[in-house]
Design an enzyme around this catalytic site. Structure first.
Site, PDB file in Angstrom:
ATOM      1  N   GLY A   1      67.091  -9.279  68.352  1.00 18.62           N
ATOM      2  CA  GLY A   1      66.996 -10.024  69.599  1.00 18.62           C
ATOM      3  C   GLY A   1      67.922  -9.314  70.580  1.00 18.62           C
TER       4      GLY A   1
ATOM      5  CG  HIS B   1      72.450 -12.681  71.749  1.00 18.06           C
ATOM      6  ND1 HIS B   1      71.438 -12.015  72.387  1.00 18.06           N
ATOM      7  CD2 HIS B   1      72.084 -12.793  70.461  1.00 18.06           C
ATOM      8  CE1 HIS B   1      70.474 -11.748  71.510  1.00 18.06           C
ATOM      9  NE2 HIS B   1      70.846 -12.216  70.329  1.00 18.06           N
TER      10      HIS B   1
ATOM     11  N   GLY C   1      70.233  -6.101  69.721  1.00 17.29           N
ATOM     12  CA  GLY C   1      69.973  -6.180  68.277  1.00 17.29           C
ATOM     13  C   GLY C   1      68.484  -6.331  68.096  1.00 17.29           C
TER      14      GLY C   1
ATOM     15  CD  GLU D   1      77.025 -12.630  67.211  1.00 19.48           C
ATOM     16  OE1 GLU D   1      76.739 -11.711  66.413  1.00 19.48           O
ATOM     17  OE2 GLU D   1      76.166 -13.294  67.814  1.00 19.48           O
TER      18      GLU D   1
ATOM     19  CB  VAL E   1      69.519  -1.304  69.264  1.00 19.06           C
ATOM     20  CG1 VAL E   1      68.932  -0.137  70.030  1.00 19.06           C
ATOM     21  CG2 VAL E   1      68.500  -1.912  68.306  1.00 19.06           C
TER      22      VAL E   1
ATOM     23  NE  ARG F   1      74.457 -17.032  65.997  1.00 15.08           N
ATOM     24  CZ  ARG F   1      73.466 -16.153  66.026  1.00 15.08           C
ATOM     25  NH1 ARG F   1      73.080 -15.572  64.913  1.00 15.08           N
ATOM     26  NH2 ARG F   1      72.876 -15.858  67.146  1.00 15.08           N
TER      27      ARG F   1
ATOM     28  CG  HIS G   1      73.767  -8.998  71.528  1.00 15.35           C
ATOM     29  ND1 HIS G   1      74.839  -9.342  70.729  1.00 15.35           N
ATOM     30  CD2 HIS G   1      72.677  -9.092  70.729  1.00 15.35           C
ATOM     31  CE1 HIS G   1      74.409  -9.616  69.507  1.00 15.35           C
ATOM     32  NE2 HIS G   1      73.090  -9.477  69.490  1.00 15.35           N
TER      33      HIS G   1
ATOM     34  CG  ASP H   1      64.075  -0.206  61.114  1.00 10.96           C
ATOM     35  OD1 ASP H   1      64.915   0.350  61.864  1.00 10.96           O
ATOM     36  OD2 ASP H   1      64.298  -0.450  59.924  1.00 10.96           O
ATOM     37  CG  MET H   2      65.236  -0.567  67.585  1.00 13.09           C
ATOM     38  SD  MET H   2      63.933  -0.160  68.766  1.00 13.09           S
ATOM     39  CE  MET H   2      64.909   0.285  70.196  1.00 13.09           C
TER      40      MET H   2
ATOM     41  CG  ASN I   1      74.050 -16.963  61.166  1.00 19.20           C
ATOM     42  OD1 ASN I   1      73.226 -17.844  61.428  1.00 19.20           O
ATOM     43  ND2 ASN I   1      74.072 -15.796  61.781  1.00 19.20           N
TER      44      ASN I   1
ATOM     45  NE  ARG J   1      62.967 -13.427  69.535  1.00 22.08           N
ATOM     46  CZ  ARG J   1      64.281 -13.537  69.418  1.00 22.08           C
ATOM     47  NH1 ARG J   1      65.037 -13.497  70.484  1.00 22.08           N
ATOM     48  NH2 ARG J   1      64.832 -13.673  68.244  1.00 22.08           N
TER      49      ARG J   1
HETATM   50  P1  ADP Z   1      70.120  -9.206  64.609  1.00 17.91           P
HETATM   51  O1  ADP Z   1      69.617  -9.416  65.991  1.00 17.91           O
HETATM   52  O2  ADP Z   1      69.118  -9.503  63.552  1.00 17.91           O
HETATM   53  O3  ADP Z   1      71.523  -9.759  64.351  1.00 17.91           O
HETATM   54  P2  ADP Z   1      71.326  -6.525  64.529  1.00 17.91           P
HETATM   55  O4  ADP Z   1      72.306  -6.659  65.614  1.00 17.91           O
HETATM   56  O5  ADP Z   1      71.827  -6.311  63.147  1.00 17.91           O
HETATM   57  O6  ADP Z   1      70.240  -7.653  64.517  1.00 17.91           O
HETATM   58  O7  ADP Z   1      70.365  -5.298  64.905  1.00 17.91           O
HETATM   59  C1  ADP Z   1      69.221  -5.010  64.187  1.00 17.91           C
HETATM   60  C2  ADP Z   1      68.508  -3.843  64.842  1.00 17.91           C
HETATM   61  O8  ADP Z   1      69.398  -2.725  64.874  1.00 17.91           O
HETATM   62  C3  ADP Z   1      67.253  -3.404  64.135  1.00 17.91           C
HETATM   63  O9  ADP Z   1      66.213  -3.233  65.071  1.00 17.91           O
HETATM   64  C4  ADP Z   1      67.638  -2.062  63.544  1.00 17.91           C
HETATM   65  O10 ADP Z   1      66.548  -1.220  63.474  1.00 17.91           O
HETATM   66  C5  ADP Z   1      68.644  -1.563  64.555  1.00 17.91           C
HETATM   67  N1  ADP Z   1      69.526  -0.530  63.990  1.00 17.91           N
HETATM   68  C6  ADP Z   1      70.366  -0.632  62.960  1.00 17.91           C
HETATM   69  N2  ADP Z   1      70.970   0.557  62.718  1.00 17.91           N
HETATM   70  C7  ADP Z   1      70.485   1.426  63.638  1.00 17.91           C
HETATM   71  C8  ADP Z   1      70.706   2.815  63.914  1.00 17.91           C
HETATM   72  N3  ADP Z   1      71.545   3.552  63.178  1.00 17.91           N
HETATM   73  N4  ADP Z   1      70.030   3.363  64.944  1.00 17.91           N
HETATM   74  C9  ADP Z   1      69.171   2.626  65.684  1.00 17.91           C
HETATM   75  N5  ADP Z   1      68.926   1.333  65.468  1.00 17.91           N
HETATM   76  C10 ADP Z   1      69.568   0.737  64.459  1.00 17.91           C
END
Ligand code: ADP
Length: 400
Positions: free
Chosen positions: A214, A182, A212, A387, A334, A93, A210, A285-286, A7, A243
Site C-alpha cells: 500500500g 499509514h 510499500g 511503526e 519500495v 495497530r 510511504h 512484486d516490485m 498487528n 490498488r
Molecule cells: P506492506 O505494505 O505490506 O507493509 P512493505 O512495506 O513490506 O509492505 O513493502 C512491500 C513491497 O516492497 C512489495 O511490493 C515488495 O515487492 C517491495 N520490495 C521489497 N524489497 C524490495 C526491493 N529490494 N526492491 C524493490 N522492492 C522491494
C-alpha cells in the site's frame, strides 16, 4: 518491563516483543507471525535473541493464534519470558479510527465501539484488528491494551483537504471525508528526518512517501499532517501493488456497464487487480518488476512509469500546498529498497530544487540516509520505518 506489539490481520497475527529498560530505552527481543489462521494448516514462525522456532499446526481462531504466541515467547529454551504477566502492555495497530480518535488510547468499551463503527470503511482491516484485541485481552488479561490508529496522525488535516466535493449532506450523514492512513509511519519518518537534519520538526516542511504494497504521500507542516493521498479508504492516491489509486470516478460506472460487473466486483477489481499488478499484467512484486524493467520488458517499464509519475505529481502538488519543501522522505518496502523507483520519481525536478545524488541513492545507509546532492536545495532522505517501535513506545507510556 515487556511490551508486546500486535498487528492482527484477518488470517494472520504479526507480533514483536520489546524490553523496556529503566533508562527508557526500548529493545526488540523477539518477533514472529502466526499465519493462515482458520485454514487446514497454519504456520508459526518466531525468532528471538535466544533462538528461532518454526512449526505447522492447526490454529482455529485468533485466540488460539495468540496462545501460540505465548507458547513460543515462554518456551523454556528459546523463549524470552517466563510468565505471561511479565507482559505489562499490549499495543495494537488499528487501521481506522475515523476522526474521533487522534491519539493512542487505552482500549475500553468506547474505543472498541469506534473500531466497530469504522469497520464499514475498512472492512479488510478493522474487524481483524478487533478480533486481535478481543483475543489478546483474554490471553493477556492483566496487561494494559493500547490502540494506535493509522488515521490518528491525519486528524489535523484542514477542512479544505479532507472534504470531497460531493453533496455536503453525505459528510454529515456518513462522515464521508478523507481520513488518510499509514499515519504512524509518516509521523515516525518525519520525526527521524528532523533528527537526522538536526532541526526541530516545528521548523520543517516535509513530504513523506510511504511506498510499500500500500502506498501514500503526506505533507507534514511543522510536525502536523496537512494533506495526505489516501482518502476515505486506502484505495485513493498513489498507484499501489494491487490498488488503482486515483481514477476518474466515471470509470467505475463504465466498468459496471461495459463489463457487466456488479459494484462489488468493480470494487474488488480496483482493490485487488489494479495498480502495478493491473498495469504490468504479471505481478505486484516490485523486486520482480525491477529485474524485468532492467531487461527492457515493456510491461514492467509501463508499470514503473505510471507508478513514478503519480508520486512525482503528488510531490509537486504538496510542494504547492506547503509553499515549498525542506525535505522529501522515502520509506517502506519500495521506498527504502528501490533506488530506481526513487530515481524515476525525482528525475527532472532540478528546477524545483530537487537533485538526487545517484551514488548516495544506491546506498543510503552508507551516506547517513541523505541521498540528495550537496547543491540540492531540498534534502532527500531514505528512512527505514518502524511503526512497531512507535506502538511499543506509546503503549509503554500508558502502562505507567
Ligand atoms: P506492506 O505494505 O505490506 O507493509 P512493505 O512495506 O513490506 O509492505 O513493502 C512491500 C513491497 O516492497 C512489495 O511490493 C515488495 O515487492 C517491495 N520490495 C521489497 N524489497 C524490495 C526491493 N529490494 N526492491 C524493490 N522492492 C522491494
Amino acid at each position: 518491563m515487556k511490551i508486546l506489539v500486535i498487528n492482527s490481520g484477518s488470517s494472520s497475527i504479526k507480533f514483536r516483543l520489546y524490553d523496556a529498560e529503566e533508562s527508557g530505552e526500548i529493545k526488540e527481543i523477539a518477533k514472529g507471525i502466526v499465519e493462515r489462521i482458520g485454514e487446514e494448516i497454519s504456520y508459526v514462525k518466531y525468532s528471538s535473541i535466544n533462538g528461532d522456532i518454526r512449526y505447522d499446526v492447526k490454529v482455529r481462531d485468533h485466540e488460539e493464534g495468540l496462545s501460540h504466541v505465548l507458547k513460543v515467547l515462554t518456551d523454556k529454551e528459546k523463549g524470552v519470558i517466563k510468565y505471561p504477566d511479565e507482559i505489562v502492555g499490549v499495543g495494537h495497530r488499528v487501521v481506522h479510527g475515523g476522526d474521533e480518535i487522534s491519539k493512542p488510547v487505552v482500549i475500553d468499551e468506547h474505543v472498541e465501539k469506534v473500531i466497530e463503527k469504522f469497520s464499514r470503511m475498512a472492512p479488510l482491516h478493522n474487524p481483524a484488528n478487533l478480533l486481535g484485541i478481543r483475543a489478546a485481552k483474554k490471553v493477556f488479561p492483566k496487561a494494559v491494551h493500547v490502540a494506535v490508529f493509522d488515521t490518528a496522525f491525519h486528524t489535523t488535516l484542514p477542512e479544505e483537504a479532507y472534504l470531497y466535493a460531493i453533496p455536503y449532506e453525505y459528510y454529515k450523514k456518513y462522515r464521508v471525508r478523507r481520513y488518510g492512513f499509514h499515519g504512524t509511519s509518516h509521523m515516525y519518518v518525519a520525526q527521524k528526518a528532523a533528527e537526522i537534519l538536526g532541526k526541530p520538526i516545528e521548523e520543517l516542511k516535509i513530504i513523506t512517501c510511504h511506498l510499500g504494497n500500500g502506498a501514500s504521500v503526506t505533507a507534514v507542516k511543522y510536525g502536523k499532517s496537512v494533506e495526505t493521498s489516501m482518502g476515505l479508504t486506502p484505495l485513493e492516491g498513489l498507484v499501489m501493488g494491487t490498488r488503482s489509486g486515483d481514477i476518474d470516478p466515471a470509470i467505475f460506472y463504465f466498468l459496471v456497464k461495459w463489463e457487466n460487473l456488479s459494484v462489488d466486483e468493480v470494487y474488488d477489481l480496483l482493490n485487488k487487480k489494479s495498480g502495478v499488478l493491473g498495469l504490468s499484467g504479471t505481478t505486484n512484486d516490485m523486486r520482480i518488476l525491477e529485474e524485468e524493467y532492467f531487461k527492457g520488458n515493456p510491461n514492467a517499464i509501463r508499470a514503473f512509469k505510471v507508478y513514478a509519475h503519480r508520486v512525482k505529481k503528488y510531490i509537486g502538488a504538496y510542494m504547492a500546498v506547503l509553499n515549498g519543501v525542506d525535505a522529501i522522505v522515502f520509506t517502506a518496502g519500495v521506498g527504502e529498497r528501490s533506488p530506481i523507483i526513487r530515481e524515476l520519481i525525482l528525475s527532472d525536478m532540478d528546477n524545483l530544487g530537487i537533485k538526487l545524488d545517484k551514488e548516495r541513492n544506491k546506498n543510503p545507509k552508507k551516506y547517513g540516509w541523505i541521498v540528495s546532492a550537496d547543491d540540492s536545495k531540498v534534502k532527500v532522505l531514505v528512512i527505514p520505518t518502524n511503526e512497531e517501535l512507535v506502538i511499543a513506545r506509546e503503549t509503554l507510556k500508558r502502562t505507567k
